[in-house]
Design an enzyme around this catalytic site. Structure first.
Site, mmCIF file in Angstrom:
data_model
loop_
_atom_site.group_PDB
_atom_site.id
_atom_site.type_symbol
_atom_site.label_atom_id
_atom_site.label_comp_id
_atom_site.label_asym_id
_atom_site.label_seq_id
_atom_site.Cartn_x
_atom_site.Cartn_y
_atom_site.Cartn_z
ATOM 1 N N CYS A 29 8.109 23.755 39.538
ATOM 2 C CA CYS A 29 8.750 23.360 40.793
ATOM 3 C C CYS A 29 8.072 22.168 41.452
ATOM 4 O O CYS A 29 8.541 21.697 42.502
ATOM 5 C CB CYS A 29 8.785 24.536 41.761
ATOM 6 S SG CYS A 29 7.133 25.151 42.228
ATOM 7 N N CYS A 34 22.002 6.301 52.776
ATOM 8 C CA CYS A 34 22.509 5.578 51.590
ATOM 9 C C CYS A 34 22.272 6.412 50.346
ATOM 10 O O CYS A 34 21.161 6.889 50.095
ATOM 11 C CB CYS A 34 21.817 4.229 51.481
ATOM 12 S SG CYS A 34 22.406 3.260 50.071
#
Length: 1123
Positions: free
Chosen positions: A887, A944
């Site tokens: 992870c 964005c």
């Protein structure tokens, strides 16, 4: 008492020592096997066991090792191979003892086919070579040690005598004529148990000749005397008066009478064997004057028994049975001329005059050297009547089919006619009346004697037109068949005549097969780059062996060419020393002597090259002697030509010819170069070289200088260079113009080559000084090219190393990127500094390591490394901090023995700091992960969607991980060439425009829970989610800072939408279920789903059908789906 009687009365061991010393002395001085022939026969007949007779090598062990077989025939075959190997070893020994030893006496090559099939095929052969002195093991054979300059002649002679004696004994064992078989009964039991002395031999009676025609005529004695009296006739006793025309031993034709042996008659073979004994060697015999009898046309030995009118042969009894046993010749009609003999002219074995091997009486060729029996002394009486060639080893031409055969062959290899037979008359083809039409179309070519089956004007085999005016080769329909049975006697039943066409067809088929085989070999050789001339010469050299001619050309031809050069140099050296006989023998052309004129060669031996030797060898057709003569003739012609041009120094001419490979033009260039050196020194060295002035009044002088300096192809190109340099406002140099003129003669094209603007510095350069990348068509000057990539390597990422003009290639295409870097490496090798080029290779290596599935980025620093372990806890080698390999979260003790999902759930329930951060921490933990290098960012996806990885420069959408393309992509039906990406319908790129209630409705449809209230202690006035921002041209990571709204879990509206979309992606929910009609139509068009409305289809049914088709299209494969 005579010497023979005294030696015979002495003990065998003493007699053996005397004969051994005498033979060793003779062999050491002469080196000839013929000089010790009589002594070897005596040593072989002395009654001593092999252990006492052979001192240098164990003959018993050699016989036992080489006679392993289960049957008598296998043992005899093994002994025959041993005889051949001993003959070759005998030749090696005689070569070493000979005063004039061969040139390459120091080594024995393993790749020699004769050595492999004889000496190397038996056991004990190399032991004899070690005794000779070949003790140094090489890669390709055996040789004398380097410190040994001369062989030990005494030891070599002693070993050679024992080899010759053993070969003679084994040969007599095979023939059954050994006088002391009891010495070998324990060594070769298979042969000794069935062989007896020569006096026990029997002769087959005439009544049993047909029954035992294929058995040997020297047989083992019968077990019962009565059977011998009934079935076999013993040899005649030594006393008594023999018949006037029968040999005393074999019953053959008498040729000699011995007065010392009570006028006993002998044939030539029996006389040679009987009087070989030392006690009878001095007997004088009288030649019996007998009338000459006509002999067989095949064997040339026995008298004629029958004449065959069909095949025009006069044969003896045995040759007649053998020759007419063929199915095609069984019906031939023969006329008996003389009654058949009960035995052959000589039942005794015969000795080869060349290698002294004793062969069986029925053997036509020697079993060792394969020379014909006609070359022996026993057949010299009949040579004049049989017209045998003087040298049996020379090739002979068949008078029937004109094929050149080997000297050792008796029958022609193609037509099977005997060597002494004359050309048969052309007989018409016999056929049945029903096949007249076929016979009319057949005709025989007068050039190659091929029977053509089609009525063509040229031969199918040789392609030559038939010009036979006599009509011999015309079709049979135009010829009148003569009667060939007119004068033949009728012998009871009328014989059935076999037509000649079968034999002719067989011969024609053989010729055709040989021709096709030769064509096949030539074509296979041409595939390997071997010319037909080389193939033909190689076939002449190794045609009788199993060696591939192409392999022989590769392995053996260089050595042969060196040998030819050495032989030619030796011949020329002898000529210079005044050996005119050597000159006469070596420089003659097919029987015509050519005068040696021209410059006399002085100094050392003539210097010859392999190229010249190969040309001479090919011209001679593979004949080494002719190649030596041809090589010297060619060299003489070349020396005379150089002499006529004024070059008198013979050594310089020879060296120039050697360096040029025998080419006169190349040698002339080498000889003229030092003559022109003073002129060059005078012109270019003594005074400074003036530059070429295009405006010089002497235009021809400038053109000549251009031709001399720049190797231009023509005078017109020089004038073109001067005209270009005289144009007003030119800025290019002379070297640039010369380079452009060499490429083309078009003036406009040359101007375009010389005027190229660099898009970076806007300067004008010629095409030769511009550099282009393989990924685009842009060209920049060398200086700009080097500076651009130097800066990119030092200060930027490796993915920034693209074209400075168009920024090609697309770095998101892995295949294009890898091929681009492989070619870029070659271009940067010459334009970058060594340290910069080394840094480029370092970055290229790191880029390749990032593709390894075991590569990990540290979540604490920006370092990467290869993790070979399989544990969740990983420690960074740079910062020494630990994190989870799965992870990518910082390692905590609570993560031990827990999966990543379980640890994340534990933090949500027990970690106060994590609970205080609320959903901002959740979005941070489920941040952006680069799909290319797997580097993880603790950033949100809001804002964005075009994200650029700082580690690998990979550009992708943060919502779906699909790449961004700067130019055209490979997606079907996509024609957009600008910056774009292809987003799936569940990407944040589309769902961020949905209002939060609509997103919550989609979650509620599937029963997915979501937060609307902020966590306890979470900041509620401003959104604290980290995101990437573009500030002053730089990308930085900073908190969002936008005011939060109630009911959005303490996040701004943008990041709350991102939170809801992450839940939608985590549960793989399809947003198409909430599309309105317009969104449904646009999505179907984007996925190229058929939107054609059916006839009488209402809106509801139409939209339902489109929704079903759209939902069949899968969701995004790369969309992050973390729970």
């Amino acid at each position: 008492m005579s010497s023979s009687s005294s030696s015979s009365s002495s003990p065998p061991s003493v007699q053996m020592d005397e004969v051994r010393r005498r033979a060793q002395s003779l062999l050491s001085s002469s080196g000839s096997a013929q000089d010790v022939k009589a002594e070897v026969q005596i040593m072989a007949s002395i009654p001593l066991p092999p252990s006492e007779k052979y001192r240098h090598f164990t003959a018993e062990a050699m016989l036992r090792e080489n006679t392993a077989g289960r049957s008598r025939q296998e043992v005899l075959d093994s002994l025959s191979r041993l005889v051949k190997a001993l003959s070759i070893l005998e030749k090696y020994g005689c070569n070493l003892t000979c005063p004039a030893r061969p040139r390459y006496w120091r080594s024995v090559k393993h790749n020699n086919p004769v050595f492999r099939t004889t000496v190397d095929a038996i056991k004990g052969g190399r032991t004899v070579l070690y005794l000779y002195g070949y003790t140094n093991q090489q890669i390709d054979g055996l040789s004398f040690p380097e410190e040994v300059t001369e062989p030990d002649i005494e030891k070599v002679a002693a070993v050679t005598l024992e080899v010759m004696t053993l070969r003679t004994e084994v040969d007599t064992l095979i023939k059954g004529t050994h006088p002391h078989l009891e010495n070998f009964k324990d060594i070769i039991p298979f042969v000794i148990q069935q062989d007896k002395l020569l006096s026990d031999a029997v002769v087959i009676l005439p009544g049993e000749e047909q029954q035992h025609g294929d058995e040997p005529q020297v047989l083992s004695p019968s077990p019962k005397p009565s059977q011998v009296l009934v079935h076999r006739q013993p040899l005649k006793p030594l006393t008594g008066s023999p018949a006037a025309s029968d040999c005393n031993l074999c019953g053959g034709t008498v040729s000699l009478l011995c007065p010392s042996c009570d006028n006993k008659p002998f044939c030539d073979a029996c006389d040679d064997l009987f009087h070989r004994h030392p006690s009878r060697a001095n007997h004088k015999r009288d030649r019996v004057q007998s009338s000459k009898q006509e002999t067989c046309t095949i064997c040339g030995l026995s008298t004629v028994h029958a004449q065959c009118s069909t095949c025009v042969q006069r044969l003896c009894l045995k040759c007649d049975r053998l020759f007419h046993s063929h199915p095609d010749r069984k019906g031939h009609n023969r006329t008996v001329i003389t009654p058949a003999k009960t035995s052959s002219p000589s039942l005794s074995p015969w000795e080869c005059a060349h290698c002294t091997t004793v062969n069986e009486m029925r053997a036509v060729l020697c079993t060792t050297c394969e020379r014909p029996r006609l070359a022996t002394a026993a057949s010299t009486v009949q040579e004049s009547s049989l017209s045998v060639p003087t040298s049996p080893n020379t090739e002979w031409q068949c008078k029937s089919c004109t094929v050149m055969n080997q000297g050792s062959s008796i029958l022609c290899e193609v037509c099977e006619r005997p060597r002494l037979a004359t050309r048969p008359p052309v007989a018409p083809l016999l056929s049945s009346p029903g096949s007249l039409s076929d016979a009319e179309t057949k005709w025989t070519c007068q050039f190659c004697t091929y029977v053509n089956t089609k009525p063509t004007v040229v031969c199918e085999m040789c392609s030559l037109a038939c010009k036979d005016s006599a009509g011999v080769s015309l079709p049979r329909s135009l010829l009148q068949t003569p009667s060939i049975t007119k004068d033949q006697p009728q012998l009871g039943e009328r014989p059935q005549l076999m037509p000649r066409v079968n034999l002719e067809l067989k011969r024609q088929k053989k010729m055709r097969e040989d021709g096709l085989n030769l064509i096949h070999q030539i074509r296979e050789a041409e595939k390997r780059g071997v010319s037909p001339e080389e193939m033909y010469a190689a076939l002449c050299m190794c045609g009788g062996s199993n060696i591939n001619p192409c392999d022989w050309l590769t392995s053996e031809l260089p050595h042969l060419l060196d040998e030819i050069c050495a032989m030619a140099a030796s011949v020329q050296l002898n000529y210079k020393a005044g050996d005119t006989e050597m000159q006469s023998d070596t420089v003659e052309r097919d029987g015509e002597e050519s005068e040696l004129s021209g410059p006399v060669v002085a100094g050392e031996g003539v210097k010859l090259s392999r190229a010249e030797a190969k040309l001479a060898w090919l011209a001679a057709g593979g004949d080494t002697d002719r190649a030596v003569r041809q090589l010297l003739r060619d060299r003489q012609v070349k020396m005379r030509e150089l002499h006529s041009l004024g070059f008198r120094d013979v050594s310089q001419c020879e060296e120039a010819l050697r360096l040029s490979g025998g080419e006169v033009k190349g040698a002339l260039s080498l000889l003229q170069r030092p003559l022109l050196e003073p002129f060059h020194q005078h012109i270019w060295t003594d005074q400074p070289e003036p530059p070429i002035d295009p405006k010089h009044p002497d235009k021809q002088r400038m053109c000549r200088r251009l031709l001399a300096l720049y190797d231009l192809p023509s005078w017109g190109r020089c004038e073109l260079i001067l005209s270009l340099l005289q144009e007003p406002g030119v800025t290019y140099s002379l070297e640039d113009v010369v380079q452009a003129v060499k490429e083309s003669h078009d003036k406009d094209f040359i101007r375009r080559l010389l005027n190229n603007e660099c898009p970076c510095c806007l300067c004008i350069f010629p095409r030769s000084k511009m550099q282009s990348l393989t990924s685009c068509q842009c060209s920049v000057c060398h200086e700009c090219f080097g500076q651009h990539f130097t800066i990119a390597v030092r200060d930027k990422h490796i993915r920034d190393m693209v074209c400075p003009v168009c920024s090609e290639p697309d770095i998101n295409d892995p295949e294009q990127l890898d091929s681009y870097f492989s070619t870029l490496d070659i271009q940067l090798r010459d334009c970058l500094e060594p340290d910069v080029y080394e840094l480029f290779h370092k970055k290229l290596t790191e880029h390749a390591l990032m593709k390894d599935p075991k590569f990990l980025w540290c979540c604490h620093c920006t370092s990467g490394f290869i993790n070979d372990g399989d544990q969740l806890k990983v420690t960074c080698p740079s910062c020494r901090k630990s994190f989870c390999a799965q992870c990518k979260k910082p390692w905590e003790p609570q993560h031990q023995d827990l999966s990543c999902e379980q640890f994340q759930q534990w933090k949500r329930e027990n970690d106060p700091e994590y609970q205080r951060q609320g959903l901002a921490g959740y979005l941070r933990d489920n941040g952006i992960t680069c799909p290319h290098c797997r580097f993880q960012y603790a950033l949100t996806k809001g804002g964005c969607m075009h994200f650029s990885c700082s580690q690998c420069r990979y550009q992708f959408c943060s919502g779906c991980n699909n790449p961004y393309h700067k130019t055209g992509c490979k997606t079907a039906q996509c024609s957009y060439t600008g910056l774009h990406a292809h987003h799936p319908r569940d990407c944040l790129f589309y769902l961020r425009d949905w209002e939060p209630p609509r997103l919550q409705a989609l979650l509620q449809r599937s029963g997915v829970e979501f937060n609307t209230d902020a966590s306890n202690g979470a900041q509620t006035d401003a959104c604290g989610v980290m995101e990437q921002k573009d500030e002053a041209g730089q990308q930085t990571d900073s908190p969002c800072g936008i005011q939060t709204q109630p009911g959005q879990a303490g996040l701004c509206e943008k990041h709350y939408r991102e939170y809801l979309v992450s839940l939608i992606n985590a549960h793989s929910l399809d947003p198409a279920a909430l599309y309105d009609a317009q969104e449904l139509t646009r999505a179907c068009e984007r996925y190229q789903v058929d939107t054609q409305r059916g006839e009488s289809e209402d809106d509801k049914a139409y939209h339902t059908r489109l929704l079903v088709k759209l939902m069949e299209v899968p969701l995004g494969e790369k969309v992050p789906r973390n729970k």
